[in-house]
Scaffold this motif. Structure first.
Motif, short mmCIF file in Angstrom:
data_model
loop_
_atom_site.label_atom_id
_atom_site.label_comp_id
_atom_site.label_asym_id
_atom_site.label_seq_id
_atom_site.Cartn_x
_atom_site.Cartn_y
_atom_site.Cartn_z
N VAL A 150 -2.70 71.08 3.56
CA VAL A 150 -3.23 70.11 4.52
C VAL A 150 -2.42 70.21 5.80
O VAL A 150 -1.18 70.16 5.75
N THR A 208 -0.37 70.78 -1.72
CA THR A 208 -0.83 69.75 -2.64
C THR A 208 -0.56 70.02 -4.11
O THR A 208 -0.94 69.22 -4.96
N LEU A 250 -3.85 74.31 -2.16
CA LEU A 250 -4.53 73.83 -0.96
C LEU A 250 -3.49 73.22 -0.03
O LEU A 250 -2.64 72.44 -0.47
N THR A 298 -10.11 71.11 -6.98
CA THR A 298 -9.21 70.12 -6.40
C THR A 298 -9.53 68.69 -6.79
O THR A 298 -8.74 67.79 -6.50
N VAL A 322 -5.41 63.95 -1.57
CA VAL A 322 -4.90 64.13 -0.21
C VAL A 322 -4.61 62.80 0.48
O VAL A 322 -3.53 62.62 1.07
N ALA A 360 -11.20 69.53 9.54
CA ALA A 360 -11.47 68.53 8.50
C ALA A 360 -12.93 68.12 8.41
O ALA A 360 -13.39 67.69 7.35
N TYR A 395 -7.67 72.22 6.86
CA TYR A 395 -7.17 72.69 5.56
C TYR A 395 -7.05 74.21 5.58
O TYR A 395 -7.83 74.91 6.23
N PRO A 402 -11.79 67.83 0.80
CA PRO A 402 -10.64 68.38 0.08
C PRO A 402 -10.63 68.07 -1.40
O PRO A 402 -9.86 68.68 -2.16
#
Length: 272
Positions: free
Chosen positions: A122, A232, A120, A204, A211, A180, A143, A185
């Protein structure tokens, strides 16, 4: 809102809002980078749409800095035989490493151990330094998906990982950026398939450093700018740790899927 970066009919960079199978170009927005003014995406007028299918997609952001996090899923730490970290393991990539959805992953002739890593990603929206954890998500634009392609034989030449991680034209980022406000996330499914065979799968919520914590840590030592990217970390199942080992080869098709975002798909091509 779902956004893509792409090349228009004249070969110029553009950013558009995805509406089903169509893309509405955002007037006055050419790329998502540190020069993007606050509110530019929300306030940009949408032009006539073009079909999404057939567009040459670019990395969804043009970061000044790319921060990568290693050893951030327990399953990956266990397969490496390492201890749980108490501080995020960080290393850089460069903008030249990034490619878009559908672009070929460059398989360099120097490496015989090219590996995949589903992650993932960001994308920062609001710049900041020393961002407190409780305000970290306010700085996120959205994301997307990354495949942190790694040349393992170069990664382990030294205790530093950069030489295995920052190869030009080998790190897919995309296909879309989901803003977002539309995603949590910490509650996403993530999976990777190689030629249709699933090799990685996780959620996640299994991240050791989530995050907000990653934004807090990174912004402590450097200012985060609009368009900067934080990768991440990857779950267990990487090719290097399998028995027998699995490495990418010319002609392979790699897909990374994250719920709520979509599927990042790329073919592996040997460099000429």
């Amino acid at each position: 809102m779902r956004l893509v970066a792409y090349l228009d009919g004249d070969g110029a960079e553009a950013v558009g809002r995805v509406d089903g199978t169509r893309v509405h170009r955002l007037r006055g927005v050419d790329r998502i980078d540190r020069h993007l003014s606050p509110g530019a995406l929300a306030g940009a007028a949408a032009e006539e749409s073009v079909p999404l299918d057939g567009l040459t997609l670019l990395p969804v952001a043009r970061p000044e800095k790319v921060f990568c996090v290693g050893l951030n899923y327990r399953s990956h730490i266990e397969e490496t035989g390492r201890e749980l970290p108490t501080y995020p393991v960080l290393f850089p990539k460069f903008a030249s490493s990034l490619i878009g959805h559908g672009a070929p992953i460059a398989l360099p002739p120097e490496s015989a151990q090219v590996d995949y890593e589903a992650e993932l990603a960001v994308v920062i929206g609001t710049p900041g330094r020393r961002i407190p954890r409780e305000k970290a998500l306010d700085h996120v634009l959205g994301y997307t998906i990354c495949n942190d392609v790694t040349m393992r034989d170069f990664q382990y030449l030294t205790h530093q990982w950069m030489q295995g991680k920052a190869w030009d034209g080998a790190t897919p980022l995309g296909p879309v950026l989901v803003t977002a406000d539309e995603l949590d996330p910490g509650a996403l499914d993530i999976a990777l398939r190689l030629n249709g065979r699933q090799l990685q799968s996780a959620t996640t919520d299994r991240l050791i450093f989530d995050v907000p914590e990653l934004i807090r840590v990174v912004s402590q030592f450097t200012r985060l700018e609009t368009g900067d990217v934080i990768l991440t970390g990857t779950p267990g199942g990487v090719g290097y740790r399998r028995d027998p080992q699995v490495f990418l080869a010319d002609g392979d098709i790699v897909e990374v899927e994250i719920s709520g975002i979509g599927t990042l798909r790329n073919t592996v091509r040997a460099e000429a």
